[in-house]
Write a protein that holds these residues in place. Sequence first.
Motif, short mmCIF file in Angstrom:
data_model
loop_
_atom_site.label_atom_id
_atom_site.label_comp_id
_atom_site.label_asym_id
_atom_site.label_seq_id
_atom_site.Cartn_x
_atom_site.Cartn_y
_atom_site.Cartn_z
N PHE A 217 32.06 15.60 -32.17
CA PHE A 217 33.13 16.27 -32.91
C PHE A 217 32.61 17.47 -33.72
O PHE A 217 33.19 17.84 -34.73
CB PHE A 217 33.91 15.29 -33.78
N GLN A 218 31.53 18.06 -33.21
CA GLN A 218 31.01 19.30 -33.80
C GLN A 218 30.67 20.31 -32.72
O GLN A 218 30.44 21.49 -33.01
CB GLN A 218 29.75 19.02 -34.63
N ILE A 219 30.63 19.85 -31.46
CA ILE A 219 30.42 20.75 -30.32
C ILE A 219 31.44 20.36 -29.24
O ILE A 219 31.87 19.21 -29.17
CB ILE A 219 28.99 20.65 -29.76
N ILE A 220 31.85 21.33 -28.44
CA ILE A 220 32.80 21.08 -27.35
C ILE A 220 32.35 21.86 -26.12
O ILE A 220 31.80 22.95 -26.24
CB ILE A 220 34.24 21.48 -27.73
N GLY A 221 32.58 21.27 -24.95
CA GLY A 221 32.18 21.97 -23.74
C GLY A 221 32.57 21.23 -22.48
O GLY A 221 33.00 20.07 -22.53
N SER A 222 32.42 21.91 -21.35
CA SER A 222 32.84 21.34 -20.07
C SER A 222 31.98 21.92 -18.94
O SER A 222 31.59 23.09 -19.01
CB SER A 222 34.31 21.67 -19.80
N PRO A 223 31.72 21.14 -17.89
CA PRO A 223 31.02 21.68 -16.73
C PRO A 223 31.91 22.55 -15.85
O PRO A 223 31.43 23.24 -14.95
CB PRO A 223 30.57 20.42 -15.97
N HIS A 224 33.22 22.55 -16.13
CA HIS A 224 34.18 23.26 -15.28
C HIS A 224 34.31 24.75 -15.60
O HIS A 224 34.86 25.51 -14.80
CB HIS A 224 35.56 22.60 -15.37
N VAL A 225 33.86 25.14 -16.78
CA VAL A 225 33.92 26.57 -17.16
C VAL A 225 32.56 27.00 -17.69
O VAL A 225 31.96 26.30 -18.50
CB VAL A 225 35.02 26.83 -18.23
N LYS A 226 32.08 28.15 -17.24
CA LYS A 226 30.72 28.56 -17.61
C LYS A 226 30.67 29.88 -18.37
O LYS A 226 29.61 30.46 -18.54
CB LYS A 226 29.85 28.62 -16.35
N GLY A 227 31.82 30.32 -18.88
CA GLY A 227 31.85 31.59 -19.59
C GLY A 227 31.56 31.46 -21.08
O GLY A 227 32.06 32.25 -21.89
N PHE A 228 30.76 30.47 -21.45
CA PHE A 228 30.40 30.27 -22.86
C PHE A 228 28.88 30.29 -22.99
O PHE A 228 28.16 29.86 -22.09
CB PHE A 228 30.93 28.92 -23.37
N ASP A 229 28.39 30.76 -24.12
CA ASP A 229 26.94 30.87 -24.33
C ASP A 229 26.28 29.52 -24.64
O ASP A 229 25.15 29.28 -24.25
CB ASP A 229 26.64 31.85 -25.48
N TYR A 230 27.01 28.66 -25.34
CA TYR A 230 26.41 27.40 -25.79
C TYR A 230 26.43 26.37 -24.66
O TYR A 230 27.38 26.31 -23.87
CB TYR A 230 27.14 26.85 -27.01
N GLN A 231 25.38 25.55 -24.59
CA GLN A 231 25.28 24.54 -23.53
C GLN A 231 24.70 23.24 -24.10
O GLN A 231 23.82 23.26 -24.96
CB GLN A 231 24.36 25.07 -22.42
N PHE A 232 25.21 22.11 -23.64
CA PHE A 232 24.65 20.80 -24.02
C PHE A 232 24.86 19.82 -22.87
O PHE A 232 25.70 20.06 -21.98
CB PHE A 232 25.29 20.28 -25.31
N THR A 233 24.13 18.72 -22.89
CA THR A 233 24.25 17.70 -21.85
C THR A 233 24.43 16.33 -22.49
O THR A 233 23.51 15.83 -23.14
CB THR A 233 22.99 17.69 -20.95
N PRO A 234 25.59 15.71 -22.34
CA PRO A 234 25.82 14.37 -22.90
C PRO A 234 24.89 13.33 -22.24
O PRO A 234 24.66 13.37 -21.03
CB PRO A 234 27.28 14.08 -22.56
#
Length: 341
Positions: A217-234
């Motif tokens: 609940f401090q980072i958000i992201g998805s493998p379906h869209v790649k137009g963001f600079d930040y990356q993480f792996t659950p």
Amino acid sequence: VGKNATHLLDTLLALDIQVKKVFAPEHGFRGNADAGETVKNGRDVKSGLPILSLYGKNKKPSAEQLADIDVVLFDIQDVGARFYTYISTMHYVMEACAEQKKPFIVTDRPNPCDYVDGPIREASKKSFVGMHAIPVLHGCTVGELAQMINGEKWLKGGLQCQLTVIPVEGWTHGQAYSLPVKPSPNLPNDRSIALYASLCGFEGTTVSVGRGTYMPFQIIGSPHVKGFDYQFTPRSLEGFDKNPLHKDKACYGLDLRSVQAPEGLSLSYVITFYQAYKQAGKADLFFSRASWFDLLMGTSSVRQGIIEGKDEATIRASWQKELDAYKQMRQRYLIYRPLTY
């Protein structure tokens, strides 16, 4: 409970109060079970007292479970959001106490996300993540909410329980409050609590809210869209989430740890990601659990507005009339008079 803190149960036992049993909500008695994880009956490791789960199939204490009890004490930290299920557990315990004529005591706690904002839950969207016709951010302590549940006769059959609220000293509405202990595994700090109401809707989508990381609940992201600079792996993380969404997959999105947290409910994050999915030609993948999103929002109109391309101001305007009526009703149940609103 922190290593140097004393649990209320231990305090009561030290005062020779006869505690018969412990009823545990979602996340278990010690608050370390995953969201939605089955909480089993058992015994408290320290006191040996029986622990009865109020999460899963048995959400309400039975007449038999209350038969040998004189009074029920509710001492749980809420975070101010309608879909945080501790208040749903409180509703069912109040109902059981009303039916069995058992006194119900709330040891009140401050509200760490103390805003009144969002759509009012519609009658058709009643669920365990939306028990009451209140906004996403209800602006009440658990004690004030208990008074509202009683006063508005929201318990089954219009029953009212014999309620006592032990108020907090030295706090009032509008005053910031930092929780000394995390209220559940995936709300580990003030930032996650401040963002929780605005990010929880993602649980009805294919966007990760950082479960399976040390920043839920401090980072958000998805493998379906790649137009963001930040990356993480659950990953599978003990004490956080053992089986998170997009486990072991790279997710692209936003790091919200240093942004200004919303003062209330923000739809901007959900709208931003929906638009990103749409631009990638993947809009149909976004609301993977549309009915769950609607239950969290308490209405289907938010999701429909996002799909129709409405901006946040337009969607917010649709719930303002009902929100204003709620604010008036809420005034009747306030224990701590507001400083700012």
